[in-house]
Design an enzyme around this catalytic site. Sequence first.
Site, short mmCIF file in Angstrom:
data_model
loop_
_atom_site.label_atom_id
_atom_site.label_comp_id
_atom_site.label_asym_id
_atom_site.label_seq_id
_atom_site.Cartn_x
_atom_site.Cartn_y
_atom_site.Cartn_z
N HIS A 91 0.82 -1.22 0.00
CA HIS A 91 0.00 0.00 0.00
C HIS A 91 0.85 1.27 0.00
O HIS A 91 0.41 2.31 -0.46
CB HIS A 91 -1.03 -0.04 1.13
CG HIS A 91 -2.16 -0.96 0.78
ND1 HIS A 91 -2.22 -2.26 1.21
CD2 HIS A 91 -3.21 -0.79 -0.06
CE1 HIS A 91 -3.28 -2.84 0.67
NE2 HIS A 91 -3.91 -1.98 -0.09
N CYS A 124 -8.41 -3.51 -11.62
CA CYS A 124 -8.29 -2.34 -10.74
C CYS A 124 -7.04 -2.40 -9.88
O CYS A 124 -6.85 -1.58 -9.00
CB CYS A 124 -9.54 -2.16 -9.88
SG CYS A 124 -9.79 -3.52 -8.74
C1 PEP Z 1 -5.66 -5.59 -5.53
O1 PEP Z 1 -5.40 -6.50 -4.73
O2 PEP Z 1 -5.18 -5.52 -6.69
C2 PEP Z 1 -6.58 -4.51 -5.15
C3 PEP Z 1 -6.99 -3.61 -6.02
O3 PEP Z 1 -6.94 -4.45 -3.84
P1 PEP Z 1 -5.98 -3.86 -2.67
O4 PEP Z 1 -4.74 -3.32 -3.31
O5 PEP Z 1 -6.76 -2.81 -1.95
O6 PEP Z 1 -5.73 -5.08 -1.85
#
Ligand code: PEP
Length: 563
Positions: free
Chosen positions: A193, A488
């Site tokens: 993140h 996404c």
């Molecule tokens: C992903 O895992 O690609 C996603 C979009 O969700 P996050 O990054 O919030 O886990």
Amino acid sequence: MSPQPPTVVTGIGVSPGRVAAPAVRMPDPVPEPPAGRRLAPGTDHDAEAARIGEAAERVKAGLDELADRTEGDAADLLRTTAAMATDPTLVDDAVARVMSDHLVPERAVWEAAASVSAQFEELGGLFAERTRDVADVRDRLVAELTGRAAPGVPERDQPFVLVAVDLAPAVVATMDTDRVLAIATAEGGPTAHTAILARARGVPAVVAARGLLDGLADGATVVVDGSAGTVTLDPSDDDVAAARALAALVRTFTGPGRTADGHHVELLANVGDPGAAESAAEAGAEGVGLFRTEFEFLDRSEAPSVAEQVREYRRVFAAFPDRKVVIRTLDAGADKPMPFVAGDPEVNPALGVRGLRTAAVHPDILEDQLVAIATAAQAESAHVWVMAPMVSTVDEAQDFVAACARHGLEQAGVMVEVPSAALMSGPILAHARFASIGTNDLVQYTMAADRLLGAVAHLSQAWQPAVLQLVAATCRGGAAQGRPVGVCGEAAASPAMAVVLVGLGVTSLSMTPRALADVAAVLETVTLDECRRLAGLALAASSAADARAVVRDQLPVLAELGL
Ligand code: PEP
Ligand code: MG
């Protein structure tokens, strides 16, 4: 004598852009002073105790000065923290521990802070949320008392490149991007993140640059290239000039996304709150492809009320009247722990009760959220689609779609983040109305590589042919059921990868709004057939590096646009 070639450290570029600026090292976290460390017999206790008050005054003065140079909410927050530094509850308690328990001042402060935090925890609600401020003040006091650098992003007169072993998401979320022009870390993974936030905030970033910190002098000019994934430690004047010229180029997106032969690819935005949704609309996003609702829940000791959720969701929907907004239900757990959904401690949280799996333990949280989404959707004109994170079986998909239907939410879909969901996408999409591939987690679970871990960052790439095979399988499942499949995850924001994803059959790409213009600029130079051909080349490659290289080789436009 010919000049020495510059030293280039290679890592993984996670947020594009090139920056030349002085490097400033993020201080190491303040360690806990050893328990039971006491003053030597005969030490002047009064003098030691007095050092606490003096340190508190200096910490307060430093924070107040910072607040004077800051604006808005951040300035208010700094003033509140400054006041806490000299708060008698904390300081008097620490002084008492020096005088009666003979503790060294830094240990006394540590223990006094623990006691203040415990009192706040007991009071609950807003007080409980202040324990983080107490820890911040504690660390600043301990740093001051032990002659360490103050924790947090350092202060400098000139903007700089922040270098660190690794950075917490909170640092990247809150740092001042007028001062921190780029970040480079020796550790960290490309889909953590921290990397996502760097990209969202438009800060060029390179992670997993092993050897970055070896011999790097504070203040030395470096060039960070977030597209190439390199940090040049002793750049030539030409390197610096080229980086500055590129930084001056700004592209804009006016939509919609299309290939050269007019095939529409929806270009959507990933957002985490109403402010981000408003900026995404200004950036020309065709809609929202991922609204991460958990960003509203993070740092809360209790789930927000339905009324509060309705207010927040309405603001996001209102930013996109008559447009699509895909809202994701709570994705708690693993690297987004939330106290109110925490269960028993887990050895492998990424493989534990996270995402939709938490609904089995806390059905009320999902129910409340669906009530809030349905209420907000009724009040606004956005076309609201709802999806669940971490779906791994057909039954989970069916149950989720049924739960949404009970709330009148017909456009219910799933995220494909687990290989089982990709392989079962046909039967899953017989129930779900759409799928959105979360490549960040799909990479993690396909490659068995923790998305937070620098040591496995070379595996954590959507270019891995195995990951591309799973994207292709998901698209086949979608095509068989006549359902759209979007992406996404962070992969959607890479212009070269976007071409491959479209070639594999992906119908929409959702990304940080800052990436929209770059992705659109490259897509409009290739036909759908070319996208399919390049996807075939990537699928046939035997490694991530080969897949990336073979595709980039065929897209000279990337180099022309500095991508
Ligand atoms: C992903 O895992 O690609 C996603 C979009 O969700 P996050 O990054 O919030 O886990
Ligand atoms: Mg995910």
